[in-house]
Design a protein around this motif. Structure first.
Motif, mmCIF file in Angstrom:
data_model
loop_
_atom_site.group_PDB
_atom_site.id
_atom_site.type_symbol
_atom_site.label_atom_id
_atom_site.label_comp_id
_atom_site.label_asym_id
_atom_site.label_seq_id
_atom_site.Cartn_x
_atom_site.Cartn_y
_atom_site.Cartn_z
ATOM 1 N N LEU A 5 0.832 -1.198 0.000
ATOM 2 C CA LEU A 5 0.000 0.000 0.000
ATOM 3 C C LEU A 5 0.873 1.257 0.000
ATOM 4 N N ASP A 6 2.010 1.196 0.716
ATOM 5 C CA ASP A 6 2.933 2.341 0.747
ATOM 6 C C ASP A 6 3.417 2.691 -0.660
ATOM 7 N N LEU A 7 3.655 1.645 -1.452
ATOM 8 C CA LEU A 7 4.161 1.838 -2.810
ATOM 9 C C LEU A 7 3.079 2.448 -3.716
ATOM 10 N N VAL A 8 1.881 1.895 -3.618
ATOM 11 C CA VAL A 8 0.775 2.398 -4.430
ATOM 12 C C VAL A 8 0.427 3.845 -4.049
ATOM 13 N N MET A 9 0.658 4.183 -2.757
ATOM 14 C CA MET A 9 0.384 5.541 -2.279
ATOM 15 C C MET A 9 1.558 6.482 -2.535
ATOM 16 N N GLY A 10 2.673 5.940 -2.990
ATOM 17 C CA GLY A 10 3.852 6.762 -3.250
ATOM 18 C C GLY A 10 4.563 7.211 -1.987
ATOM 19 N N ALA A 11 4.473 6.399 -0.907
ATOM 20 C CA ALA A 11 5.065 6.812 0.365
ATOM 21 C C ALA A 11 6.117 5.818 0.858
ATOM 22 N N GLU A 12 6.621 4.988 -0.054
ATOM 23 C CA GLU A 12 7.490 3.885 0.357
ATOM 24 C C GLU A 12 8.787 4.329 1.033
ATOM 25 N N ASP A 36 -6.681 -2.509 4.387
ATOM 26 C CA ASP A 36 -6.332 -3.287 3.201
ATOM 27 C C ASP A 36 -5.949 -4.700 3.648
ATOM 28 N N SER A 37 -6.825 -5.659 3.376
ATOM 29 C CA SER A 37 -6.613 -7.032 3.854
ATOM 30 C C SER A 37 -5.600 -7.776 2.989
ATOM 31 N N PRO A 38 -4.845 -8.695 3.605
ATOM 32 C CA PRO A 38 -4.049 -9.611 2.772
ATOM 33 C C PRO A 38 -4.998 -10.619 2.120
ATOM 34 N N ALA A 39 -4.519 -11.292 1.073
ATOM 35 C CA ALA A 39 -5.310 -12.342 0.439
ATOM 36 C C ALA A 39 -5.421 -13.520 1.401
ATOM 37 N N GLY A 40 -6.287 -14.464 1.052
ATOM 38 C CA GLY A 40 -6.419 -15.664 1.867
ATOM 39 C C GLY A 40 -7.541 -15.554 2.873
ATOM 40 N N ILE A 41 -7.716 -16.633 3.651
ATOM 41 C CA ILE A 41 -8.784 -16.627 4.648
ATOM 42 C C ILE A 41 -8.202 -16.954 6.011
ATOM 43 N N GLU A 42 -6.898 -16.717 6.147
ATOM 44 C CA GLU A 42 -6.264 -17.057 7.415
ATOM 45 C C GLU A 42 -6.100 -15.852 8.332
ATOM 46 N N ARG A 43 -5.308 -16.067 9.341
ATOM 47 C CA ARG A 43 -5.101 -15.094 10.405
ATOM 48 C C ARG A 43 -5.041 -13.629 9.962
ATOM 49 N N GLY A 44 -4.196 -13.352 8.978
ATOM 50 C CA GLY A 44 -4.024 -11.961 8.547
ATOM 51 C C GLY A 44 -5.324 -11.362 8.037
ATOM 52 N N ALA A 45 -6.036 -12.121 7.216
ATOM 53 C CA ALA A 45 -7.301 -11.641 6.658
ATOM 54 C C ALA A 45 -8.351 -11.523 7.764
ATOM 55 N N LEU A 46 -8.335 -12.457 8.701
ATOM 56 C CA LEU A 46 -9.308 -12.416 9.794
ATOM 57 C C LEU A 46 -9.056 -11.227 10.710
#
Ligand SMILES: Nc1ncnc2c1ncn2[C@@H]1O[C@H](COP(=O)(O)OP(=O)(O)OP(=O)(O)O)[C@@H](O)[C@H]1O
Ligand SMILES: [Mg+2]
Lengths: 271, 96
Positions: free
Chosen positions: A46-53, A119-129
């Motif tokens: 997201l930092d990259l897409v926002m230009g703030a990396e 902004d969720s990560p892909a998948g249905i595991e811990r990060g997305a939950l």
């Protein structure tokens, strides 16, 4: 009142990060205080897409674990002053994020912003939950393609069961954002139509974002497609979606349909 | 398969995709659990109540619980008093 919105999909690469940045920027340009939060720990983008990396010093995990203050970690956008970013960690692994930590960060963000977009990560595991856990509403990003629709259905089930709101017996508002839509291919029956996807997932439609080179250009430049006011079709579609998120009723144009209706009328006249 | 069939199946594959998805998801929604049950119940109860009383979606709370050996389904509907009051007072006003 502050709203926490998760941008989620199940399937990877469907446009969650692009959509978070575009809708976040569009909301912020209306004067709303907006924070976009990257939950994709280890694969932050997201930092990259926002230009703030190059401006990331502290991240979500630092704040969640109490190693940094939220105000130290927030990155204020240089173009739109009501827009901020909370980046994800690139080095830590996703188990470094705890539910209690996330709860505290979200609570604090609620006090500072009108909209918090996760902004969720892909998948249905811990990060997305974890990304959906404390949300009030969800944007389900879907491509008109079988595996994406299936994964979205799965995510809708999780939103209705594994979020705090669902566990408290409250309704979880969900809206569909159909992205990478190719009107020509849909009208030839090569790709699921808007009606097909809506029929199968049966949640309200928030917007239709066309497949567009302008999106690639925008991420190349690190400038969300809505950051300067929209000049492109995809940008306008994201702006409309953002207004619908704010509760405005904006007429929905189904790409391709207007044109085909027009050509039908013109064709008839010519005949 | 005729030449025409080949052409047709090449062009319009979306209907096939749609049908496959509908069958698959009907199955997956069943097997992946009753977790959707609360959401379905909430929507249907809300629709029923809303037919007669004007309530906000947030006014309805549904929770499933386990108390010892019994499972419970708790339905909590917050009614706006001013919205149901006129109906009750109507006959009185009519006599006055
Ligand atoms: N409407 C669109 N038109 C063309 N390309 C698009 C569109 N939306 C997204 N893309 C491109 O698709 C790719 C994936 O997008 P993005 O990173 O936003 O997806 P994601 O869902 O966040 O992925 P991940 O699951 O990996 O986090 C990017 O290269 C992006 O530029
Ligand atoms: Mg992403």
């Amino acid at each position: 009142m502050s709203k926490v919105v998760v941008v989620t999909s199940g399937k990877g690469g469907v446009g969650k990060t692009t959509s978070t940045a575009a809708i976040g920027a569009a909301l912020a340009r209306t004067g709303k205080r907006v924070c976009v939060v990257d939950f994709d720990v280890g694969l932050r983008n997201l930092d990259l897409v926002m230009g703030a990396e190059r401006r990331v010093v502290y991240d979500l995990i630092n704040v969640a674990n109490g190693d940094a203050k939220l105000t130290q970690a927030l990155i204020r956008d240089k173009r739109v002053e009501t827009l901020s970013l909370l980046a994800a960690s690139q080095t830590r692994d996703k188990d470094a994020l705890t539910e209690e930590g996330v709860a505290r960060v979200i609570e604090e963000l609620r006090g500072l912003f009108d909209y918090v977009l996760c902004d969720s990560p892909a998948g249905i595991e811990r990060g997305a939950l974890l990304a959906m856990r404390f949300a009030d509403e969800a944007i389900v990003v879907t491509n008109p393609e079988v595996s994406s629709v299936r994964d979205s259905d799965r995510i809708i089930g999780l939103l209705d069961s594994r979020t705090l709101r669902a566990e408290q017996g409250q309704r979880m508002e969900k809206q569909l954002l159909l992205t990478r839509f190719d009107a020509a291919r849909a009208s030839r029956g090569e790709m699921l139509s808007v009606a097909d996807v809506l029929d199968i997932l049966s949640i309200p439609l928030m917007g239709i974002i066309p497949e567009s080179e302008d999106i690639l250009r925008a991420s190349n430049l690190g400038a969300p497609i809505t950051i300067n006011g929209s000049t492109s079709q995809a940008g306008r579609a994201y702006e409309d979606a953002a207004r619908r998120l704010m509760g405005e009723s904006v007429p929905m144009l189904i790409p391709g349909e207007k044109k085909s209706l027009l050509t039908r009328i013109l064709g008839r006249r010519a005949a | 398969m005729s030449f025409f069939d080949m052409f047709k199946s090449r062009a319009a594959t979306a209907p096939v995709a749609r049908e496959r998805l509908q069958i698959l998801l009907a199955h997956e929604r069943m097997t992946l659990g009753p977790k959707n049950l609360i959401a379905i119940l909430r929507d249907e109860i809300l629709a029923t109540v809303a037919k007669h009383i004007d309530i906000a979606p947030d006014a309805l709370k549904i929770t499933m619980g386990q108390h010892g050996s019994v499972s419970t389904l708790e339905i909590d509907v917050e009614l706006p008093t001013e919205k149901i009051a006129p109906a009750r007072h109507m006959p009185m006003r009519a006599t006055a």
